[in-house]
Scaffold this motif. Sequence first.
Motif, PDB file in Angstrom:
ATOM      1  N   PHE B 324     -12.422  -1.417  13.761  1.00  7.84           N
ATOM      2  CA  PHE B 324     -12.627  -0.592  12.570  1.00  7.84           C
ATOM      3  C   PHE B 324     -13.934   0.166  12.645  1.00  7.84           C
ATOM      4  O   PHE B 324     -14.842  -0.157  13.421  1.00  7.84           O
ATOM      5  N   TYR B 325     -14.057   1.169  11.784  1.00 12.71           N
ATOM      6  CA  TYR B 325     -15.221   2.055  11.726  1.00 12.71           C
ATOM      7  C   TYR B 325     -16.094   1.644  10.540  1.00 12.71           C
ATOM      8  O   TYR B 325     -15.678   1.722   9.403  1.00 12.71           O
ATOM      9  N   GLU B 326     -17.245   1.168  10.815  1.00 13.32           N
ATOM     10  CA  GLU B 326     -18.273   0.733   9.852  1.00 13.32           C
ATOM     11  C   GLU B 326     -17.858  -0.494   9.047  1.00 13.32           C
ATOM     12  O   GLU B 326     -18.614  -1.452   8.933  1.00 13.32           O
ATOM     13  N   LYS B 327     -16.699  -0.485   8.462  1.00 18.97           N
ATOM     14  CA  LYS B 327     -16.218  -1.695   7.790  1.00 18.97           C
ATOM     15  C   LYS B 327     -14.697  -1.670   7.745  1.00 18.97           C
ATOM     16  O   LYS B 327     -14.069  -0.609   7.832  1.00 18.97           O
ATOM     17  N   PHE B 328     -14.108  -2.810   7.605  1.00 20.28           N
ATOM     18  CA  PHE B 328     -12.663  -2.898   7.563  1.00 20.28           C
ATOM     19  C   PHE B 328     -12.197  -2.442   6.186  1.00 20.28           C
ATOM     20  O   PHE B 328     -12.772  -2.859   5.173  1.00 20.28           O
ATOM     21  N   PRO B 329     -11.175  -1.565   6.112  1.00 15.13           N
ATOM     22  CA  PRO B 329     -10.784  -1.021   4.816  1.00 15.13           C
ATOM     23  C   PRO B 329     -10.234  -2.098   3.888  1.00 15.13           C
ATOM     24  O   PRO B 329      -9.453  -2.962   4.306  1.00 15.13           O
ATOM     25  N   GLU B 330     -10.662  -2.002   2.643  1.00 19.34           N
ATOM     26  CA  GLU B 330     -10.240  -3.011   1.660  1.00 19.34           C
ATOM     27  C   GLU B 330      -8.734  -3.064   1.543  1.00 19.34           C
ATOM     28  O   GLU B 330      -8.060  -2.054   1.554  1.00 19.34           O
ATOM     29  N   GLY B 331      -8.233  -4.240   1.401  1.00 18.41           N
ATOM     30  CA  GLY B 331      -6.815  -4.389   1.097  1.00 18.41           C
ATOM     31  C   GLY B 331      -5.892  -4.382   2.303  1.00 18.41           C
ATOM     32  O   GLY B 331      -4.737  -4.774   2.192  1.00 18.41           O
ATOM     33  N   GLU B 332      -6.354  -3.937   3.450  1.00 18.50           N
ATOM     34  CA  GLU B 332      -5.447  -3.837   4.594  1.00 18.50           C
ATOM     35  C   GLU B 332      -5.050  -5.191   5.148  1.00 18.50           C
ATOM     36  O   GLU B 332      -4.045  -5.327   5.840  1.00 18.50           O
ATOM     37  N   ALA B 333      -5.860  -6.194   4.879  1.00 18.46           N
ATOM     38  CA  ALA B 333      -5.550  -7.511   5.437  1.00 18.46           C
ATOM     39  C   ALA B 333      -4.395  -8.181   4.711  1.00 18.46           C
ATOM     40  O   ALA B 333      -3.868  -9.183   5.183  1.00 18.46           O
ATOM     41  N   GLN B 334      -4.004  -7.615   3.574  1.00 17.48           N
ATOM     42  CA  GLN B 334      -2.947  -8.276   2.807  1.00 17.48           C
ATOM     43  C   GLN B 334      -1.627  -8.284   3.558  1.00 17.48           C
ATOM     44  O   GLN B 334      -0.739  -9.069   3.243  1.00 17.48           O
ATOM     45  N   TYR B 335      -1.483  -7.427   4.547  1.00 18.26           N
ATOM     46  CA  TYR B 335      -0.210  -7.352   5.259  1.00 18.26           C
ATOM     47  C   TYR B 335      -0.037  -8.456   6.285  1.00 18.26           C
ATOM     48  O   TYR B 335       0.993  -8.544   6.943  1.00 18.26           O
ATOM     49  N   TRP B 336      -1.060  -9.301   6.441  1.00 20.85           N
ATOM     50  CA  TRP B 336      -0.857 -10.481   7.268  1.00 20.85           C
ATOM     51  C   TRP B 336      -1.403 -11.764   6.659  1.00 20.85           C
ATOM     52  O   TRP B 336      -1.078 -12.844   7.095  1.00 20.85           O
ATOM     53  N   GLU B 337      -2.259 -11.619   5.641  1.00 22.19           N
ATOM     54  CA  GLU B 337      -2.757 -12.859   5.042  1.00 22.19           C
ATOM     55  C   GLU B 337      -1.601 -13.549   4.332  1.00 22.19           C
ATOM     56  O   GLU B 337      -1.106 -13.091   3.340  1.00 22.19           O
TER      57      GLU B 337
END
Lengths: 249, 988
Positions: B324-337
């Motif tokens: 990722f660039y500078e920080k991981f975009p919010e909310g994107e992790a929901q597709y695997w958590e």
Amino acid sequence: MKKAIITILILIILLAGSITYLYTNVIEKPKQTKEKLFFSEKAENWIYDNPSTLEEDIKIDVFMATEGKTKLEKSQQNYFIDGDLTSFFYSGMYKGMPFKSEYLPENFYNLTRGLSLTEKRKKADELTLMQITNEFNSDDGIINGFILGKKENNKLVFYIFIDEDWKSELEFTNIIWGDNFRNIEALNERQFDFSKSEQGVYIDKLETDVDWYKNDVISGGIVVGEINKGILSDLIRGIEKNVTYMMVR
Amino acid sequence: MVIMKKASLALSTLIMAIIVLSVLGIGTKVIWDLTSKPMNRLFGFSNISAFDDDIVERFNLTKEINKDAVDSVNGLLYAINSLAYIDTYDQEKLKAEKFDYMDKGKYKEYEENFDKVSVKPTYYDRETIFVPAESTLEKGIRELAIGTISCWLLHGDKDNENTRCYSITFEEGYKHLSELDALDEESFMNWMIEQKQDICVHYSGRFKAVPIETCVDVIEEITGDTWNPFNVNNIEWDELPKKHFSSREGKEVSICANNDGLNEIFFHQDSKGDVCEAPTNAFAFGYKVKGFSLPQRIEKSPNPLVYAIEDWLYAYGDPEYVLFYEKFPEGEAQYWEMSEYQIAWRAILITEAAFLGIDLLTWGMGSGFTNYLKEPLKKLGTKVTRFIPFKNMMKGTLKASSTKIKKIVGWSIEKIIRKGAPRATLEESAEKIIRVSFKKDLKKGVYNSLDDDTFVFLKKKCLEALNSLGEEAFDKSGKLTKKGLTNLDSSFKKVLEGTSMDSIKDKVILNGLKSTLGKEYDDVIYRVGKELGEKAQEASFRSIPRALIRAEKVAHRAKNMLRIIFVGDMTDEARERTLINMLKESDKALSHMKPIEKRAFMANQQKAIDLIMNKETGELILKGTGEEFSDAAQRKARDKIYKILKGVDLEEIMPKTYKLTGSFFKPKPESVLASQREAGKIIDNLILRKRHIVVATVAYMAARAESMAAKNYPVGTNVIGLKTPYKHTVPFEEFETGVSYNDINQFIGNKQNQDTELKGRIENHQKIAQEKLEKYGQPGYQGLLPEVGRYYLSLTKDMGIFDQDPQRFHLVSPCETDILIEISTCECWGEPELEAGIYETGGPYELMDIDDEGNSIPMGEIINNPHFDGDNKMLYRIDNLHRPIKECFPDGFFGRDTLIPNPSYRPKCIKINPLMDNFDNNNYCYHGISDSDEILGYTATAAHIGIAVVGGIICNAPCAIGFGAVAGVLGAIGRDYIRIKSQWPNHD
């Protein structure tokens, strides 16, 4: 003797003239201002049958219109003007529902659940109701429109293209444009001019008061469709309106 | 004889002992091979120093696993750097030369290979024509002819300047490619001559400005078919290899015009885009990274060599590579958590209602944490008055010319400190006062302990002090007087000293959270608490090398978990249940992990484990009871722990882990016990053994949690982060790549030898990077050139097919694709909001810092990043380490109160477009468009912002950046109806 001298003089003059002509017209390859054959200035010439499909689609040739200085992405026009990149972003509204470049019906995702992306795209082509694009069929039931920014005579103008479906589906077509949509009084408004068309595509042009794109933060733009100052004012206040239009900012 | 007998007996005993030990040793080796020395250590059975040997092995294992990913990221970064570099300096040239074009044909030099990954230029300043699959042969050849004629004409329109014209692509399934192979220059020309009338009828039908006769003339001129015997043909077919059309690259053929010598039309492959040496600019030029790969070892079908999807997620929590660039975009992790995973956490740690009654400021860690927070706050109070005299600071600030202040921060203090001023204005004053009054020790790169929530607290107190000032503090015009300044100083001190911990337990925080979160409150509280608890401690981490910071974070989480279990305010029954649940969960999770990876994973947590297993842990646990560290206190703690552990049957609740280690739960030699005593002075074999298991479990759980949370910490301004399970999130440069990114020359390759300008710029970059490092403690070059800082890096998602909004650049394994990289413009919404810590580059909210002399200096100087000077206006936030992180919010992010788009920014950006032609299963890259987008939209992220903005109380947006985990929780749990199984690794 006299005859010989005259003959020689004439020959010298002829030779000098030939050399001058040869030099100025052949060797130098003079760059005369001539009418461009490929990069036509006339908007009607940019519209032709789309060679990239076997459907009855037309194409608005943006490459030709902007002399190769435009790159189209799905929802924006990137125009390289005077050494700088300027972009215009599209969006629209279909009967009160906002969209970016393509309006798909609400049941689209339900209908295509589990399909591959390619299959989804095929289904989208069948189901789409409105598009902002430069390649379309002008009377297939899908409302199509397109706006192109182009530099002419050292200033920027905007060409507006809408199809037959647009004309028959929308109740009326106005154009509103200006620097700041929230400053309603300062906006310009007029009706779309349907007098010019080519292969089922109506063409209008905006030439004045189109400097909104020069600001750092863009607050204005051009809206084309079922719009007037009153409707715009309602939309800004968050009042839903069952209107259809396309916008470029 | 007796002596000999005794000697013989001793010898045989010795031999026997050696044999026994050898057998035991072999047995140990066989069994412990599965779990490695770190696990040995965890269970208290090995030599600490022996771990050094493991470091090399651990490194090699990690390096091997990462190679494909490393090469891919190297290639991608190279492309981004090159493009930014070219655009930056070509733009300068363009403007200086009044919009002329740049050097021709130089971009060939920028091709590079990174093992299997190749990076090649690609061009956009040409028209693309598709020939549909069902087209006839005649149509195909005719398009080639039409392209030839058009290229000739437009070449003339451009005054015969070298020009790229067309790219003609034959759609997959076109049946006549081999017949096209039969064409050559001569046969093609002959065909054009024979068919010129027919071709021109088609041509002029399409291009209405060109009459048929003109078209025929052009064909004759190009082919040399004129009366003039000296007119040669102007078509060059030589650049096309034999059987080009049937080849892999063959479905695309390009046409360009070149005027060196004669005007000629060239047919060539796309990969030879520079054949005509046409001038171009970075806008029309980009890169294609071929063979990009972030591998992920998962399979849906059973396969002993790879993971099943659920096993992977259970063991590691996140995909293998998260870029990722500078920080991981919010909310994107929901597709695997996985929601199962979330529920498991609740099961472990929130066992009964009584548990929720824990003091919320202490965030569920018991009274020990209250003590922990008190000290730093007290010190801060002292610091305000001792190190940076408040009065002097105020004087100094007022003394500075109002012009300077106005210029720097947009307003002058005199104007805003005014009795009766609107609350909002006074709050701004309070904020500014606190910001400028705390000196940061920039030289050492260490910040003081002014972290975000403490800052908010102090701001509140400052506001109270301002409001408490009497009339005499102000003059007639409402400005603060000298006396007022003195009064403000003493009021502030009083307010601070009078603050009890009760008042810190601000009801507003609680109420704000409760009303926003509703049912998710308990789960969020726990996660939030963990994050904030770490932030309080994080300040002290800033001087510690980064590798240790990660370990510290894991250790900190683990310690918090231990505190909860042993010292948390809950009943003993709840405590036991919590412990058992945690042990069970850990056993289950560890059992999902493949043995060799368990080893690598645990090895990388080694340092963290070392930190947990030290004297301090024991002391902290004891401190948590609120008592002095004494023998009596130790015994008390020991008894407490013993009581809990006595009832725990390890074999029953941790069968898998126990099986691995069961044979070693026997009394150990004193020498081993002695080393264990150092870890806490608790001298009981049974307890030692069990306590170590508990610590091991806690270490694993903490490591996994930290690993998952780590991607939510920004890695820095203008930096690419890469997270794997084997290392926490780091800027990419920390990976051992074989290419040293600390050496900036490596990125530009050998081009520096050819280009003196380039060489000069690189030397300047190195000089600046070195200065930054010495002056501010900031690392220099980290993989992206400073020129890249002018752009925002965005990911083009399924936009080519659907209207999916672009997003901050990120890619997640599995990802096998080619990638297009190009310069473009992004559309970003929102506006500056001080309370939420959102600023505008170059705007009146320019963030200031203070140097040693107390002078305000703009952050831009520190960052040395032109983006933050106001060129390319856009928004940014400040992260928890006071680094600016660019933000490009999509439309509607802050809620939509109008149906007309809000004003928007147009920063230049570098768009990264994975060309996923066919999204197979098991090729994720990013979350593709799906119906859940319609439902979720940005609700998860909006709620996240909502948390930050409610009263601006919990912490400013820099802290909110760490709320990615919260957004993930909200997304996964609050919307259980979306999915039970994760969408990942399916793209859509």
